[in-house]
Design a protein around this motif. Sequence first.
Motif, PDB file in Angstrom:
ATOM      1  N   LYS A 131      11.696-104.257   6.820  1.00 31.92           N
ATOM      2  CA  LYS A 131      10.587-105.150   6.485  1.00 31.92           C
ATOM      3  C   LYS A 131       9.356-104.798   7.297  1.00 31.92           C
ATOM      4  O   LYS A 131       9.443-104.431   8.461  1.00 31.92           O
ATOM      5  CB  LYS A 131      10.974-106.601   6.757  1.00 31.92           C
ATOM      6  CG  LYS A 131      12.104-107.087   5.887  1.00 31.92           C
ATOM      7  CD  LYS A 131      12.470-108.497   6.234  1.00 31.92           C
ATOM      8  CE  LYS A 131      13.647-108.959   5.391  1.00 31.92           C
ATOM      9  NZ  LYS A 131      14.070-110.305   5.765  1.00 31.92           N
ATOM     10  N   LEU A 165      15.456-100.818 -11.331  1.00 34.31           N
ATOM     11  CA  LEU A 165      15.646-101.573 -10.111  1.00 34.31           C
ATOM     12  C   LEU A 165      15.456-103.056 -10.412  1.00 34.31           C
ATOM     13  O   LEU A 165      14.428-103.456 -10.964  1.00 34.31           O
ATOM     14  CB  LEU A 165      14.633-101.120  -9.060  1.00 34.31           C
ATOM     15  CG  LEU A 165      14.673-101.816  -7.720  1.00 34.31           C
ATOM     16  CD1 LEU A 165      15.998-101.532  -7.022  1.00 34.31           C
ATOM     17  CD2 LEU A 165      13.526-101.335  -6.864  1.00 34.31           C
ATOM     18  N   TYR A 166      16.436-103.851 -10.070  1.00 38.45           N
ATOM     19  CA  TYR A 166      16.348-105.294 -10.268  1.00 38.45           C
ATOM     20  C   TYR A 166      16.003-105.931  -8.941  1.00 38.45           C
ATOM     21  O   TYR A 166      16.686-105.731  -7.943  1.00 38.45           O
ATOM     22  CB  TYR A 166      17.671-105.857 -10.782  1.00 38.45           C
ATOM     23  CG  TYR A 166      18.040-105.351 -12.145  1.00 38.45           C
ATOM     24  CD1 TYR A 166      17.512-105.941 -13.276  1.00 38.45           C
ATOM     25  CD2 TYR A 166      18.896-104.269 -12.308  1.00 38.45           C
ATOM     26  CE1 TYR A 166      17.826-105.475 -14.537  1.00 38.45           C
ATOM     27  CE2 TYR A 166      19.226-103.796 -13.561  1.00 38.45           C
ATOM     28  CZ  TYR A 166      18.688-104.409 -14.672  1.00 38.45           C
ATOM     29  OH  TYR A 166      19.001-103.942 -15.925  1.00 38.45           O
ATOM     30  N   ARG A 167      14.945-106.687  -8.939  1.00 40.64           N
ATOM     31  CA  ARG A 167      14.543-107.383  -7.717  1.00 40.64           C
ATOM     32  C   ARG A 167      14.491-108.867  -7.992  1.00 40.64           C
ATOM     33  O   ARG A 167      13.854-109.310  -8.930  1.00 40.64           O
ATOM     34  CB  ARG A 167      13.165-106.921  -7.256  1.00 40.64           C
ATOM     35  CG  ARG A 167      13.159-105.503  -6.795  1.00 40.64           C
ATOM     36  CD  ARG A 167      11.835-105.181  -6.174  1.00 40.64           C
ATOM     37  NE  ARG A 167      11.815-103.778  -5.825  1.00 40.64           N
ATOM     38  CZ  ARG A 167      11.041-103.269  -4.906  1.00 40.64           C
ATOM     39  NH1 ARG A 167      10.211-104.031  -4.264  1.00 40.64           N
ATOM     40  NH2 ARG A 167      11.079-101.991  -4.648  1.00 40.64           N
ATOM     41  N   ARG A 168      15.150-109.605  -7.171  1.00 39.65           N
ATOM     42  CA  ARG A 168      15.034-111.059  -7.249  1.00 39.65           C
ATOM     43  C   ARG A 168      13.899-111.474  -6.346  1.00 39.65           C
ATOM     44  O   ARG A 168      13.823-111.058  -5.205  1.00 39.65           O
ATOM     45  CB  ARG A 168      16.321-111.729  -6.774  1.00 39.65           C
ATOM     46  CG  ARG A 168      17.435-111.577  -7.728  1.00 39.65           C
ATOM     47  CD  ARG A 168      18.602-112.410  -7.279  1.00 39.65           C
ATOM     48  NE  ARG A 168      19.805-111.870  -7.880  1.00 39.65           N
ATOM     49  CZ  ARG A 168      21.003-112.179  -7.495  1.00 39.65           C
ATOM     50  NH1 ARG A 168      21.184-113.007  -6.505  1.00 39.65           N
ATOM     51  NH2 ARG A 168      22.039-111.657  -8.090  1.00 39.65           N
ATOM     52  N   ARG A 169      13.063-112.295  -6.856  1.00 38.80           N
ATOM     53  CA  ARG A 169      11.919-112.747  -6.072  1.00 38.80           C
ATOM     54  C   ARG A 169      12.205-114.140  -5.535  1.00 38.80           C
ATOM     55  O   ARG A 169      12.351-115.089  -6.282  1.00 38.80           O
ATOM     56  CB  ARG A 169      10.666-112.743  -6.937  1.00 38.80           C
ATOM     57  CG  ARG A 169       9.429-113.018  -6.156  1.00 38.80           C
ATOM     58  CD  ARG A 169       8.216-112.748  -7.023  1.00 38.80           C
ATOM     59  NE  ARG A 169       7.049-112.946  -6.229  1.00 38.80           N
ATOM     60  CZ  ARG A 169       6.266-111.971  -5.816  1.00 38.80           C
ATOM     61  NH1 ARG A 169       6.531-110.750  -6.159  1.00 38.80           N
ATOM     62  NH2 ARG A 169       5.215-112.234  -5.084  1.00 38.80           N
ATOM     63  N   ARG A 170      12.283-114.217  -4.222  1.00 35.57           N
ATOM     64  CA  ARG A 170      12.465-115.509  -3.582  1.00 35.57           C
ATOM     65  C   ARG A 170      11.117-116.032  -3.137  1.00 35.57           C
ATOM     66  O   ARG A 170      10.298-115.289  -2.618  1.00 35.57           O
ATOM     67  CB  ARG A 170      13.389-115.378  -2.367  1.00 35.57           C
ATOM     68  CG  ARG A 170      14.827-115.184  -2.770  1.00 35.57           C
ATOM     69  CD  ARG A 170      15.701-115.176  -1.573  1.00 35.57           C
ATOM     70  NE  ARG A 170      15.740-113.805  -1.074  1.00 35.57           N
ATOM     71  CZ  ARG A 170      16.163-113.449   0.120  1.00 35.57           C
ATOM     72  NH1 ARG A 170      16.566-114.348   0.958  1.00 35.57           N
ATOM     73  NH2 ARG A 170      16.161-112.194   0.494  1.00 35.57           N
ATOM     74  N   HIS A 195       6.673-107.634   3.587  1.00 40.95           N
ATOM     75  CA  HIS A 195       6.789-106.632   2.532  1.00 40.95           C
ATOM     76  C   HIS A 195       8.058-105.815   2.762  1.00 40.95           C
ATOM     77  O   HIS A 195       8.179-105.158   3.796  1.00 40.95           O
ATOM     78  CB  HIS A 195       5.570-105.705   2.521  1.00 40.95           C
ATOM     79  CG  HIS A 195       4.281-106.419   2.352  1.00 40.95           C
ATOM     80  ND1 HIS A 195       3.831-106.822   1.124  1.00 40.95           N
ATOM     81  CD2 HIS A 195       3.354-106.839   3.245  1.00 40.95           C
ATOM     82  CE1 HIS A 195       2.668-107.440   1.271  1.00 40.95           C
ATOM     83  NE2 HIS A 195       2.365-107.462   2.545  1.00 40.95           N
ATOM     84  N   PRO A 196       9.001-105.861   1.815  1.00 41.10           N
ATOM     85  CA  PRO A 196      10.214-105.058   1.987  1.00 41.10           C
ATOM     86  C   PRO A 196       9.925-103.582   1.699  1.00 41.10           C
ATOM     87  O   PRO A 196       9.177-103.249   0.782  1.00 41.10           O
ATOM     88  CB  PRO A 196      11.173-105.640   0.951  1.00 41.10           C
ATOM     89  CG  PRO A 196      10.294-106.251  -0.078  1.00 41.10           C
ATOM     90  CD  PRO A 196       9.050-106.698   0.629  1.00 41.10           C
ATOM     91  N   THR A 197      10.478-102.702   2.522  1.00 40.62           N
ATOM     92  CA  THR A 197      10.362-101.261   2.317  1.00 40.62           C
ATOM     93  C   THR A 197      11.755-100.659   2.381  1.00 40.62           C
ATOM     94  O   THR A 197      12.727-101.350   2.685  1.00 40.62           O
ATOM     95  CB  THR A 197       9.473-100.605   3.393  1.00 40.62           C
ATOM     96  OG1 THR A 197      10.124-100.715   4.664  1.00 40.62           O
ATOM     97  CG2 THR A 197       8.106-101.251   3.464  1.00 40.62           C
ATOM     98  N   GLU A 198      11.855 -99.369   2.116  1.00 36.29           N
ATOM     99  CA  GLU A 198      13.150 -98.707   2.192  1.00 36.29           C
ATOM    100  C   GLU A 198      13.674 -98.663   3.621  1.00 36.29           C
ATOM    101  O   GLU A 198      14.874 -98.600   3.855  1.00 36.29           O
ATOM    102  CB  GLU A 198      13.047 -97.285   1.624  1.00 36.29           C
ATOM    103  CG  GLU A 198      12.839 -97.254   0.135  1.00 36.29           C
ATOM    104  CD  GLU A 198      12.749 -95.840  -0.407  1.00 36.29           C
ATOM    105  OE1 GLU A 198      12.857 -94.878   0.383  1.00 36.29           O
ATOM    106  OE2 GLU A 198      12.565 -95.699  -1.632  1.00 36.29           O
TER     107      GLU A 198
END
Length: 82
Positions: A68, A20-25, A62-65
């Motif tokens: 937010k 899983l690739y997550r970009r952190r803003r 916090h992002p969830t499936e």
Amino acid sequence: LVVNHKRVARLMREAGIQGLYRRRRRGCTVRDPHTEPYTDLVDRDFTVDGPNELWCTDITEHPTEEGKVYCAAVLDAYSRRV
């Protein structure tokens, strides 16, 4: 157990899975460079002599499936209780 990253890549490829690739803003505040910022009401001095004199707040996202989730807290600067 030591495993080479190439073996992990091959096994994942064969299983049809990928990481899983997550970009952190950083932050969600968009600042206007042309406006004057608000004055610091406590002058960055968080020392107090008793309870209920200074309260600090924070909110995090916090992002969830399912979407937010927001977590908000209010902290008493004297007792450090939430």
